[in-house]
Design a protein around this motif. Structure first.
Motif, PDB file in Angstrom:
ATOM      1  N   GLU A 177       0.855  -1.156   0.073  1.00 28.00           N
ATOM      2  CA  GLU A 177       0.069   0.059  -0.054  1.00 28.00           C
ATOM      3  C   GLU A 177       0.829   1.173   0.090  1.00 28.00           C
ATOM      4  OE1 GLU A 177      -3.126   0.307  -0.545  1.00 28.00           O
ATOM      5  OE2 GLU A 177      -3.389   2.437   0.169  1.00 28.00           O
ATOM      6  N   ALA A 178       2.015   1.215   0.825  1.00 24.30           N
ATOM      7  CA  ALA A 178       2.994   2.393   0.910  1.00 24.30           C
ATOM      8  C   ALA A 178       3.418   2.758  -0.486  1.00 24.30           C
ATOM      9  CB  ALA A 178       4.013   1.926   1.937  1.00 24.30           C
ATOM     10  N   GLU A 179       3.931   1.751  -1.108  1.00 24.04           N
ATOM     11  CA  GLU A 179       4.489   1.730  -2.402  1.00 24.04           C
ATOM     12  C   GLU A 179       3.679   2.229  -3.428  1.00 24.04           C
ATOM     13  OE1 GLU A 179       6.565  -1.808  -3.067  1.00 24.04           O
ATOM     14  OE2 GLU A 179       8.296  -1.195  -1.701  1.00 24.04           O
ATOM     15  N   LYS A 180       2.077   1.750  -3.443  1.00 21.30           N
ATOM     16  CA  LYS A 180       0.990   2.240  -4.391  1.00 21.30           C
ATOM     17  C   LYS A 180       0.930   3.702  -4.198  1.00 21.30           C
ATOM     18  CE  LYS A 180      -3.332   1.106  -4.451  1.00 21.30           C
ATOM     19  NZ  LYS A 180      -4.440   0.300  -4.039  1.00 21.30           N
ATOM     20  N   VAL A 181       1.031   4.276  -2.770  1.00 15.54           N
ATOM     21  CA  VAL A 181       0.626   5.557  -2.674  1.00 15.54           C
ATOM     22  C   VAL A 181       1.904   6.371  -2.909  1.00 15.54           C
ATOM     23  CG1 VAL A 181       0.362   7.320  -0.712  1.00 15.54           C
ATOM     24  CG2 VAL A 181      -0.641   5.019  -0.727  1.00 15.54           C
ATOM     25  N   GLN A 182       3.163   5.916  -2.666  1.00 13.86           N
ATOM     26  CA  GLN A 182       4.257   6.655  -3.104  1.00 13.86           C
ATOM     27  C   GLN A 182       4.282   6.892  -4.436  1.00 13.86           C
ATOM     28  OE1 GLN A 182       7.621   4.547  -1.696  1.00 13.86           O
ATOM     29  NE2 GLN A 182       7.934   6.177   0.086  1.00 13.86           N
ATOM     30  N   LYS A 183       3.832   5.912  -5.254  1.00  8.75           N
ATOM     31  CA  LYS A 183       3.821   5.812  -6.777  1.00  8.75           C
ATOM     32  C   LYS A 183       2.835   6.931  -7.211  1.00  8.75           C
ATOM     33  CE  LYS A 183       4.515   2.636 -10.448  1.00  8.75           C
ATOM     34  NZ  LYS A 183       4.150   1.443 -10.884  1.00  8.75           N
ATOM     35  N   SER A 184       1.783   6.974  -6.796  1.00  7.36           N
ATOM     36  CA  SER A 184       0.629   7.680  -7.191  1.00  7.36           C
ATOM     37  C   SER A 184       0.939   9.294  -6.785  1.00  7.36           C
ATOM     38  CB  SER A 184      -0.668   7.209  -6.643  1.00  7.36           C
ATOM     39  OG  SER A 184      -0.799   7.197  -5.312  1.00  7.36           O
TER      40      SER A 184
END
Lengths: 150, 307
Positions: B241-248
């Motif tokens: 989830e963290a990586e997804k948010v960082q990416k977006s």
């Protein structure tokens, strides 16, 4: 209110904390550490009240409260009144109120506040009285009544 | 308006007029720096840099500012080599250090530590970051940067992007920008919004227009200034989830094309993945200019508060 109605006898000297919202009497007693003191004390719960409908009353014999203790009560029971008893008579009756600044009264609920790690008195600025809004002088966080009294 | 001996602990302690005075003084310092004029305002004075947690920019920036004013610097950045490691209290550390110096700069992981230091010390104390609370000199240098690069602050649309919940920089900055009548767009992932009490205080005090969104594209569209901060992985329970948010929430060059022609991007640094590296070369990227402006601003602050 007659003595018969109160179910307990009058006290010769001490303090009667009246008009505590029903359900908060035990909290006031615990805040004053009544269980750890030598004073005889009584907690009356759900007493009929014209002002509040139901109220709690705390009677403490041979003890007058410090300013710090009064401030603590004001945090959880701002509607409370104090009756100082000397020689069976009420010599002073006052409405409890919060000072502008609360020092040493409560610990800061912010676990990362420096006041929880150093030998320093806590200090809160009373920004609003109703609903209560307290700002820690040190960490600047704002807290509600529930947050500082739970 | 006298600053002599004043502590710089929180942006909330300052009036708009006081901040304007610091910005004016910083402008003079910048002119002196540009002309290579040697300044001796702090000759014979010592600044103590007390860094209880790591920092590159802020610590070096204060050291550089003090030296450019003719003063000298002592201090530490690694508490393992100090008495703090032996269990010395902050109170005792401050009582000791104030005997060695004329100005104290402190960064500490606990909120309220700088205020406590100021209560203890007779020498002026400057807060270089206290936990998640405040970083006032960063805010003042951010205001200076915006004023320098955009010519004004009032009426500008400023988008604050990233983790607005835990970062001290964004909380202080939102307050400072509101004081100077900027319009704020708060762009953050759900759960990392600017704390409700900060928003409420700003709106009540300054009547600021605030837009909140978790849609980065719509948040950036009308921005004159895009201020980005890191989204820290450790704030999330789920790494995916963290990586997804960082990416977006990563600013890409494609996104940048959809922003205003004259928009600028700022960042308190260090940056990691939140800005695509190729953006550094664009004319919109101004974060290294922002680093430079830290020097005149901190020179102005030290010079104003010196005893």
């Amino acid at each position: 209110m007659s003595e018969k109605e109160l179910l307990v006898r009058k006290i010769e000297n001490g303090t009667v904390i009246d008009h505590i919202p029903a359900g908060f009497g035990l909290k006031v007693a615990s805040l004053l550490n009544l269980e750890k003191t030598h004073s005889t004390s009584v907690i009356l719960m759900n007493v009929e009240s014209k002002k509040l409908g139901k109220k709690d009353v705390v009677k403490v014999e041979n003890r007058e409260l410090t300013e710090k203790e009064v401030s603590k009560i004001a945090l959880i029971a701002p509607s409370a009144t104090l009756n100082i008893i000397r020689d069976w008579e009420v010599v002073e009756k006052k409405q409890i109120s919060l000072p502008e600044i609360l020092e040493e009264v409560i610990k800061c609920p912010n676990k990362n506040c420096i006041t929880n790690y150093e030998e320093i008195n806590s200090k809160f600025i009373v920004e609003e009285k109703e609903p209560l809004k307290l700002r820690c002088y040190f960490c600047e966080r704002v807290f509600t009544r529930e947050e500082v009294t739970s | 308006m006298s600053f002599k001996g004043k502590d710089v602990i929180s942006i909330r302690d300052f009036s708009k007029e006081e901040i304007e005075k610091i910005l004016e003084e910083a402008e003079k310092m910048e002119t002196s720096l540009a002309k290579n004029i040697e300044l001796n305002y702090l000759k014979g004075k010592i600044l103590a840099n007390l860094f209880f947690e790591p920092s590159t920019r802020t610590r070096l920036s204060f050291a550089s500012a003090m030296q450019k004013l003719g003063g000298s610097v002592i201090g530490f950045e690694d508490i393992t080599s100090t008495s703090v490691a032996k269990g010395e209290s902050l109170i005792d550390t401050i009582k000791t250090v104030e005997k060695y110096c004329d100005v104290i700069v402190i960064r500490h992981p606990r909120e309220g530590s700088a205020r406590l230091a100021a209560e203890i010390s007779e020498k002026p104390v400057i807060n270089a970051g206290d936990g998640a609370n405040q970083h006032p000199t960063q805010t003042i240098l951010d205001l200076y940067t915006i004023k320098k690069l955009k010519g004004r602050i009032k009426g500008l649309n400023v988008a604050l992007v990233g983790d607005l919940k835990y970062g001290r920089v964004m909380k202080s900055l939102a307050y400072g920008l509101a004081m100077f009548e900027a319009n704020l767009t708060l762009v953050s992932p759900v759960g990392l919004e600017l704390p409700e009490q900060t928003i409420k205080e700003i709106v009540e005090k300054f009547d600021t227009e605030i837009i909140q969104t978790d849609n980065i594209l719509s948040g950036l569209k009308n921005a004159d200034v895009i201020y980005v901060c890191r989204i820290q992985k450790e704030r999330f329970e789920d790494v995916y989830e963290a990586e997804k948010v960082q990416k977006s929430f990563r600013i890409t060059s494609q996104m940048l094309e959809k922003t205003k022609e004259e928009a600028i991007i700022l960042h308190a640094l260090p940056k990691t993945v939140e800005i695509e590296p190729s953006i550094d070369k664009t004319k919109k990227a101004k974060y290294f200019d922002q680093v430079y402006y830290g020097i005149p601003v901190r020179m102005a602050i030290i010079n104003l508060v010196r005893p």
